[in-house]
Scaffold this active site. Structure first.
Site, short mmCIF file in Angstrom:
data_model
loop_
_atom_site.label_atom_id
_atom_site.label_comp_id
_atom_site.label_asym_id
_atom_site.label_seq_id
_atom_site.Cartn_x
_atom_site.Cartn_y
_atom_site.Cartn_z
N LYS A 133 -32.51 -13.13 -0.41
CA LYS A 133 -32.80 -14.20 -1.34
C LYS A 133 -33.72 -15.24 -0.74
O LYS A 133 -34.27 -16.08 -1.44
CB LYS A 133 -31.48 -14.90 -1.74
N GLY A 134 -33.86 -15.20 0.58
CA GLY A 134 -34.55 -16.27 1.29
C GLY A 134 -35.97 -16.53 0.83
O GLY A 134 -36.48 -17.65 0.93
N ASP A 158 -38.02 -12.78 12.71
CA ASP A 158 -37.35 -13.19 13.94
C ASP A 158 -37.49 -12.07 14.97
O ASP A 158 -38.53 -11.95 15.61
CB ASP A 158 -35.89 -13.52 13.60
N PHE A 163 -32.18 -22.46 15.05
CA PHE A 163 -31.80 -21.99 13.72
C PHE A 163 -32.23 -23.03 12.68
O PHE A 163 -31.93 -24.21 12.82
CB PHE A 163 -30.29 -21.76 13.65
N ASP A 166 -31.01 -20.10 4.63
CA ASP A 166 -29.61 -20.52 4.49
C ASP A 166 -28.87 -20.50 5.81
O ASP A 166 -29.30 -19.89 6.80
CB ASP A 166 -28.89 -19.55 3.55
N ARG A 175 -30.17 -23.58 1.01
CA ARG A 175 -31.44 -22.98 0.56
C ARG A 175 -32.25 -23.97 -0.27
O ARG A 175 -33.47 -23.91 -0.31
CB ARG A 175 -31.18 -21.74 -0.30
#
Ligand code: IMP
Ligand code: MG
Length: 182
Positions: free
Chosen positions: A46-47, A106, A155, A162, A168
């Site tokens: 969903k990011g 990442d 992070f 999220d 988000r």
């Protein structure tokens, strides 16, 4: 900045204005590259949602949009897990100029899996556009053609990213406060 959200944040990395400006620049590069071609943006749910919609609005060539979702299983959050497609694309990508839109790259494991899977479906071309890139943690080399921001090894949350499915909806990107468990 909402009071409810601030405890999770250590510092803001990119403001809404900085994000808008940078997305406009990257959208211009994409418009240039894909003029006269069959551009399809594929978002990884969903990011990607916040980034993809902002980007797509600023791209000035015709395009289609499709989404897929993945699940990764891993014993440790930072370890490479097994990636599988949880929701596949609605339509074929055969003969299309596919631009895979990611929130963040990442280690590169997710992207490598996605590129292998999509390449097997016969697109005319296949490239990657990521909102954030953390190259310092890369384990497998993956081709990233378009990127908005390189980020430090921390992070981050916001603008689609999220932590345990929260945050988000922040309009900026921020470093998560590490000492608290949100
Ligand atoms: P990779 O396979 O290690 O490249 O994993 C990338 C995925 O991990 C991203 O698509 C995100 O879902 C998640 N991820 C990695 N770093 C962050 C972060 O800083 N914030 C939120 N999600 C992250
Ligand atoms: Mg992702």
């Amino acid at each position: 900045m909402s009071k409810d959200l601030t405890p999770a944040i250590e510092r803001v990395l990119f403001t809404e204005e900085q994000i808008e400006r940078r997305i406009t620049e990257v959208a211009a590069q994409i418009s240039e590259r894909y003029r006269g071609r069959n551009l399809k943006l594929i978002g990884v749910l969903k990011g990607c949602v916040f980034f993809l919609t902002a980007l797509a609005r600023r791209i000035e060539v015709p395009l289609k949009i499709d989404f897929l979702a993945i699940s990764s299983f891993s014993t440790k959050p930072a370890a490479p897990g097994v990636v599988r497609i949880a929701k596949d694309l609605d339509e074929s990508i055969e003969g299309e100029d596919v631009l895979l839109v990611e929130d963040i790259v990442d280690t590169g494991f997710t992207l490598r899996y996605l590129l292998q899977t999509l390449a097997s479906r016969g697109p005319n071309s296949l490239s990657v556009c990521t909102f954030l890139d953390r190259t310092s943690r890369r384990i497998v080399q993956v081709p990233v053609e378009f990127r908005c921001f390189e980020i430090p090894d921390r992070f981050v949350i916001g603008f689609g990213l999220d932590h345990n499915q929260l945050h988000r909806n922040l309009s900026y990107v921020a470093v998560l406060r590490p000492e608290k468990n949100f």
